[in-house]
Write a protein that holds these residues in place. Structure first.
Motif, short mmCIF file in Angstrom:
data_model
loop_
_atom_site.label_atom_id
_atom_site.label_comp_id
_atom_site.label_asym_id
_atom_site.label_seq_id
_atom_site.Cartn_x
_atom_site.Cartn_y
_atom_site.Cartn_z
N ASP A 286 0.88 -1.16 0.10
CA ASP A 286 0.05 -0.15 0.06
C ASP A 286 0.88 1.26 0.01
O ASP A 286 1.64 1.44 0.62
CB ASP A 286 -0.84 0.19 1.20
CG ASP A 286 -2.25 -1.02 1.31
OD1 ASP A 286 -2.15 -1.32 0.12
OD2 ASP A 286 -2.62 -1.18 2.27
N ASP A 292 -6.43 -2.00 5.94
CA ASP A 292 -7.50 -2.88 5.82
C ASP A 292 -7.48 -4.32 6.06
O ASP A 292 -6.52 -4.93 6.21
CB ASP A 292 -7.54 -2.93 4.16
CG ASP A 292 -8.08 -1.51 3.34
OD1 ASP A 292 -9.44 -1.25 3.83
OD2 ASP A 292 -7.50 -1.06 2.91
N TRP A 294 -8.88 -7.05 4.60
CA TRP A 294 -9.21 -7.60 3.29
C TRP A 294 -9.85 -9.04 3.51
O TRP A 294 -9.19 -9.74 4.52
CB TRP A 294 -8.39 -7.83 2.25
CG TRP A 294 -7.77 -6.29 2.01
CD1 TRP A 294 -6.36 -6.20 1.95
CD2 TRP A 294 -8.21 -5.44 1.01
NE1 TRP A 294 -6.13 -4.80 1.28
CE2 TRP A 294 -7.25 -4.34 0.89
CE3 TRP A 294 -9.62 -5.05 0.56
CZ2 TRP A 294 -7.35 -3.08 0.36
CZ3 TRP A 294 -9.79 -3.95 0.05
CH2 TRP A 294 -8.78 -3.09 -0.35
N SER A 340 -13.29 -0.98 -8.57
CA SER A 340 -14.19 -0.63 -7.19
C SER A 340 -14.95 -1.84 -6.84
O SER A 340 -15.28 -1.84 -5.54
CB SER A 340 -15.13 0.70 -7.88
OG SER A 340 -15.63 1.13 -6.67
N THR A 343 -12.72 -4.37 -4.91
CA THR A 343 -12.06 -3.80 -3.72
C THR A 343 -13.18 -3.32 -2.54
O THR A 343 -12.87 -3.39 -1.39
CB THR A 343 -10.79 -2.91 -3.91
OG1 THR A 343 -11.43 -1.67 -4.58
CG2 THR A 343 -10.15 -3.39 -5.01
N LYS A 344 -14.19 -2.73 -3.17
CA LYS A 344 -14.87 -2.04 -2.21
C LYS A 344 -16.30 -2.84 -2.15
O LYS A 344 -16.77 -3.03 -0.91
CB LYS A 344 -15.04 -0.55 -2.43
CG LYS A 344 -13.72 0.13 -2.45
CD LYS A 344 -13.69 1.78 -2.91
CE LYS A 344 -12.34 2.35 -2.39
NZ LYS A 344 -12.40 3.64 -2.78
N TYR A 347 -14.89 -6.31 -1.33
CA TYR A 347 -13.94 -6.01 -0.05
C TYR A 347 -13.00 -7.06 -0.30
O TYR A 347 -12.47 -7.84 0.63
CB TYR A 347 -14.35 -6.00 1.03
CG TYR A 347 -13.21 -5.28 2.27
CD1 TYR A 347 -12.98 -4.00 2.08
CD2 TYR A 347 -13.08 -6.03 3.45
CE1 TYR A 347 -12.01 -3.36 2.77
CE2 TYR A 347 -12.31 -5.50 4.29
CZ TYR A 347 -11.75 -4.20 3.81
OH TYR A 347 -10.62 -3.67 4.81
N ASP A 349 -8.75 -7.73 -1.63
CA ASP A 349 -7.37 -6.97 -1.86
C ASP A 349 -7.25 -6.70 -3.23
O ASP A 349 -7.35 -7.37 -4.27
CB ASP A 349 -6.25 -8.11 -1.28
CG ASP A 349 -4.85 -7.43 -1.00
OD1 ASP A 349 -4.53 -6.59 -1.72
OD2 ASP A 349 -4.30 -7.96 -0.06
N TRP A 350 -6.66 -5.28 -3.46
CA TRP A 350 -6.60 -4.94 -4.70
C TRP A 350 -5.49 -5.76 -5.40
O TRP A 350 -5.45 -5.77 -6.81
CB TRP A 350 -5.81 -3.34 -4.60
CG TRP A 350 -4.77 -3.04 -3.93
CD1 TRP A 350 -4.59 -2.84 -2.65
CD2 TRP A 350 -3.53 -3.06 -4.46
NE1 TRP A 350 -3.34 -2.68 -2.39
CE2 TRP A 350 -2.45 -2.86 -3.32
CE3 TRP A 350 -2.88 -3.59 -5.71
CZ2 TRP A 350 -1.29 -2.90 -3.45
CZ3 TRP A 350 -1.34 -3.50 -6.05
CH2 TRP A 350 -0.60 -3.20 -4.90
N TRP A 373 -4.93 0.58 -9.78
CA TRP A 373 -5.49 -0.35 -8.51
C TRP A 373 -5.58 0.14 -7.26
O TRP A 373 -6.65 0.32 -6.71
CB TRP A 373 -4.97 -1.70 -8.81
CG TRP A 373 -5.72 -2.65 -9.73
CD1 TRP A 373 -5.32 -3.07 -11.17
CD2 TRP A 373 -6.84 -3.18 -9.38
NE1 TRP A 373 -6.20 -3.74 -11.57
CE2 TRP A 373 -7.13 -4.21 -10.80
CE3 TRP A 373 -7.86 -3.49 -8.34
CZ2 TRP A 373 -8.35 -4.72 -10.92
CZ3 TRP A 373 -8.86 -4.37 -8.60
CH2 TRP A 373 -9.19 -4.86 -9.73
N GLN A 374 -4.56 0.72 -6.88
CA GLN A 374 -4.16 1.15 -5.60
C GLN A 374 -5.20 2.63 -5.45
O GLN A 374 -5.98 2.93 -4.42
CB GLN A 374 -2.91 1.57 -5.29
CG GLN A 374 -2.00 0.56 -4.88
CD GLN A 374 -1.19 0.56 -3.90
OE1 GLN A 374 -1.47 0.85 -2.68
NE2 GLN A 374 0.16 0.36 -3.80
N ALA A 377 -8.75 1.35 -4.98
CA ALA A 377 -8.82 0.72 -3.54
C ALA A 377 -8.70 1.87 -2.42
O ALA A 377 -9.18 1.32 -1.40
CB ALA A 377 -7.75 -0.15 -3.50
#
Length: 457
Positions: A286, A292, A294, A340, A343-344, A347, A349-350, A373-374, A377
């Motif tokens: 990160d 997170d 995840w 999105s 990752t969201k 949920y 991991d990116w 991606w980061q 995320a």
């Protein structure tokens, strides 16, 4: 000694190529060398789509060199070892190559420099070959890089640009330099059926057509999913069959709001490169941790597999994932939506999504892929790290008639716009007639899970 070696990496072109122009200066003989890097394959980055596109690029580069009296020399193995062999065979006194930004590229460059200098040879590394503005050329006070795009872009946009260089008229290659056969696209298995063609000729043809027919509407249509109104130049920028410096110059010459928006996207590419150059660990860790927790890949296995296969029950997400598998490429708005969602909303991991993208994307590179991606995320440079894109609202906004959905999810081709974005709202026999899954997650539940995980509830 009157021989130079040009080590081609992600710069597979003849036009606007500073290392090649410098190497051939003063009438010197040049060995145009490409090494099929064993380290790249060992690290798992040798995906079929990129290998096939690379084969096109190398064939086209060799053809262009032969038109100028030269040829491409191809070797396989460790880059440092293979360059050293070519230097010894030709008694070359210098090697020219483009700068790169990943930690692996930096280690490779330092190993090569040390090996050459130990033998009395020189390594020349050239900036602005794979970027329009070199990483580190513009920095904020008190830091080695910009962490936010907008101030970076203001400085990037004002930074002086070098002139665009023409292709060399002649390339003289020393006699007797051995080469492996060129790789061929047809020898690569497992490629996407709709994979685009590679090579500098294709890149220049596509850029010219884009500047003539597409760029004028780009500001208004770059998020238009069914319209396919983006340049599709990203694979050529990734492999360097197109110079970013030349792309910026020619777009600015075209002028207008569309050109300005396109140049801004090229700046985003440089922005991610200057972040990765300064923080190489961000390719796997990160950039800004959100602490997170995840879901594990084991616990989320079924959801991850549905996402990969384009069977999540959310049509726009599934359409984009199927486009990726078919073309080895995905519309930028689609990339934001599926990232999105994974990752969201799910949920996950990116890094799981980034790895899948790198397995398929023809334009997949460490800087753009990992840091985009980061960004999505919320662990990267986004100033709104907790934003969540609603796939239904996004679908209605960017594919209002459902044309993109119907193109890639044929199970829904017969639905009208009232249901194509939300087929789960069909009832009875109408729903039973559609072979398409229900959503794997309720959007509201996914949002609540994400908020709890980020301590936002």
């Amino acid at each position: 000694m009157n021989v130079s070696v040009v080590l081609f990496t992600a710069d597979l072109r003849l036009h606007d190529h500073p290392p090649l122009r410098a190497a051939a200066g003063g009438g010197r003989q040049v060995v145009p060398l490409f090494v099929r890097d064993r380290g790249v394959a060992d690290a798992g980055f040798g995906c079929a789509n990129r290998l096939a596109f690379l084969a096109d690029c190398l064939a086209d580069l060799d053809a262009g060199l032969r038109e100028r009296g030269g040829r491409l020399v191809v070797r396989s193995g460790d880059v440092v070892d293979e360059v050293a062999k070519v230097v010894a065979e030709t008694d070359a006194d210098e090697v020219h190559m483009a700068a790169d930004v990943s930690a692996y590229a930096h280690r490779r460059e330092e190993r090569l420099r040390a090996a050459l200098e130990a033998d009395g040879r020189r390594l020349h590394v050239h900036d602005t070959v794979t970027t329009a503005v070199a990483p580190g050329a513009v920095t904020p006070a008190g830091s080695d890089h910009f962490a936010v795009f907008t101030p970076y872009f203001r400085h990037w946009d004002r930074h002086p640009s070098r002139d665009v260089l023409g292709a060399p008229r002649a390339v003289r290659v020393p006699d007797g330099v051995g080469s492996e056969p060129l790789p061929a696209r047809e020898d690569v298995s497992g490629t996407s059926p709709g994979l685009a063609a590679g090579g500098e000729r294709e890149a220049r043809k596509r850029l010219t057509a884009w500047l003539r027919d597409g760029i004028g509407a780009y500001e208004d249509r770059h998020d238009d999913l069914p319209g396919d109104a983006t340049s599709r130049l990203s694979p050529h920028l990734h492999f360097g069959t197109l110079s970013p410096v030349e792309a910026v110059h020619r777009a600015r010459e075209a002028g207008g709001p569309g050109a300005e928006a396109f140049v801004r996207q090229l700046a985003w590419r440089d922005f991610h490169r200057q972040v990765l150059a300064a923080r190489p660990a961000s390719s796997a860790a990160d950039y800004r941790t959100r602490h997170d927790r995840w879901r594990s890949e084991r616990d989320a296995r079924d959801d991850i597999e549905a996402w990969r296969e384009g069977r999540t029950g959310y049509p726009v997400v599934d359409a984009a994932m199927r486009q990726l598998r078919h073309e080895g490429w995905m519309h930028n708005r689609g990339r934001l939506l599926v990232a999105s969602f994974l990752t969201k909303t799910l949920y996950v991991d990116w890094r799981v999504g980034a790895r899948h993208f790198l397995d398929l994307l023809v334009d997949g590179d460490v800087a753009n892929n990992q840091l985009n991606w980061q960004w999505t995320a919320g662990t990267g440079t986004d100033t709104r790290p907790n934003r969540v894109l609603n796939p239904v609202l996004q679908s209605r906004r960017y594919d209002p008639d459902g044309t993109y959905i119907r193109r890639w999810v044929p199970e829904l081709a017969g639905l009208d716009r009232a249901f194509v974005h939300e087929p789960w709202k069909l009832r009875g026999l109408d729903r039973a007639a559609v072979d398409y899954p229900d959503p794997i997650v309720d959007l509201a539940e996914g949002l609540e899970r994400f908020k709890r995980a980020r301590d936002r509830d």
